[in-house]
Design an enzyme around this catalytic site. Structure first.
Site, PDB file in Angstrom:
ATOM      1  N   TYR A 169       0.830  -1.200   0.000  1.00  0.00           N
ATOM      2  CA  TYR A 169       0.000   0.000   0.000  1.00  0.00           C
ATOM      3  C   TYR A 169       0.871   1.259   0.000  1.00  0.00           C
ATOM      4  CZ  TYR A 169      -3.995   2.995   1.044  1.00  0.00           C
ATOM      5  OH  TYR A 169      -4.969   3.957   0.987  1.00  0.00           O
ATOM      6  N   LYS A 173       0.907   3.975  -3.144  1.00  0.00           N
ATOM      7  CA  LYS A 173       0.480   5.355  -2.960  1.00  0.00           C
ATOM      8  C   LYS A 173       1.658   6.321  -3.100  1.00  0.00           C
ATOM      9  CE  LYS A 173      -3.906   4.630  -2.306  1.00  0.00           C
ATOM     10  NZ  LYS A 173      -4.940   5.117  -3.261  1.00  0.00           N
TER      11      LYS A 173
END
Length: 278
Positions: A169, A173
């Site tokens: 993640y 991002k």
């Protein structure tokens, strides 16, 4: 102790997106639904894309019930053919595309890198980073024709800092944050602005992870988020609508001299060192 979330006042509809066509991915719920509703309230015709048909159609129904105009297009943003069809359908339905909001995202499993299944890594990167790239690649010719095209990427504070047990993640991002800057460099001279919003703790259930847990575990997971949010300066989680208002601002002429900007909407969590105490 978590600060109580204030009641949000009714926000005036200023028509900042009147005449514009806005496409939001991941619009079946949470932040994506809030973005779709806020954009429609500002006059946009909205295309809602998601893999979850029921939720996305419910978003469209809310917009049309309020006399707005919206359409649902099913799409897995990691699939190039589906993304191509999404953009083509959106332009075919409304005749143009002015704003792309890359909101679709998944969290993946919480695990340190040495325990993370490679399939989880690949899927998180496919949805959270490959997906926005594919959508931008297909949308950009139409955004350039718009004359005032906009891309808003919904990244995360986890793209700005390291966070425990979230290698996929954080990497996805973080990549999206810098893709935002890169696209801003290439397409600013071509009339397209590209910015990103980085939410912090938001009171949503990304991917339905809490909903899939037994009730006691779900309550514990939410309590843990609330406790973490309580340590940041504003002391609470955000409403999804608060993130949506930042996206609407960046989608509109109100932000006409902003491109390549990474906007935190995080209650101050990245502004301070979290001591982990009371």
């Amino acid at each position: 102790m978590t600060s109580p979330r204030p009641r949000l006042p009714a926000l005036p509809t200023a028509g900042r997106l009147m005449g514009r066509v806005l496409l939001v991915t991941g619009g079946a719920g949470g932040i994506g639904r809030a973005i779709a509703l806020a954009a429609a309230a500002e006059g946009a015709r909205v295309v809602v894309a998601d893999v979850q048909r029921d939720g996305a159609e419910a978003t469209v129904a809310q917009i049309t019930a309020a006399d707005g105009e919206a359409a649902f297009v099913p799409c897995d943003v990691a699939d190039p053919a589906q993304v191509r069809a999404l953009i083509g359908t959106a332009v075919g339905r409304f005749g143009r595309l002015d704003v792309l909001v890359n909101n679709a995202g998944i969290g993946g499993d919480n695990a340190p890198a040495h325990d993370l299944d490679l399939a989880v890594w690949d899927r998180v990167l496919a949805v959270n980073l490959r997906g926005p790239f594919l959508c931008a690649r297909e949308a950009l010719p139409h955004l350039m024709r718009s004359g005032s095209g906009v891309i808003v990427n919904v990244a995360s504070t986890y793209g700005l800092i390291g966070a425990p047990q979230a290698p996929a993640y954080c990497a996805s991002k973080g990549g999206l944050v810098n893709l935002t800057r890169q696209l801003a460099v290439d397409y600013g001279p071509r009339g397209v602005r590209v910015n990103a919003v980085c939410p912090g703790y938001v009171d949503t259930d990304m991917g339905g992870r809490r909903a899939s847990l037994p009730p006691e575990a779900s309550r514990a997971a939410n309590a843990q988020r609330e406790a973490s949010a309580a340590r940041q300066p504003l002391g609470r989680q955000a409403y999804a609508s608060e993130i949506a208002q930042a996206v609407v601002f960046l989608s509109s002429g109100s932000s006409s001299f902003m491109t390549g900007s990474i906007v935190t909407v995080d209650g101050g969590c990245t502004a301070t060192f979290n001591h982990g105490g009371d």
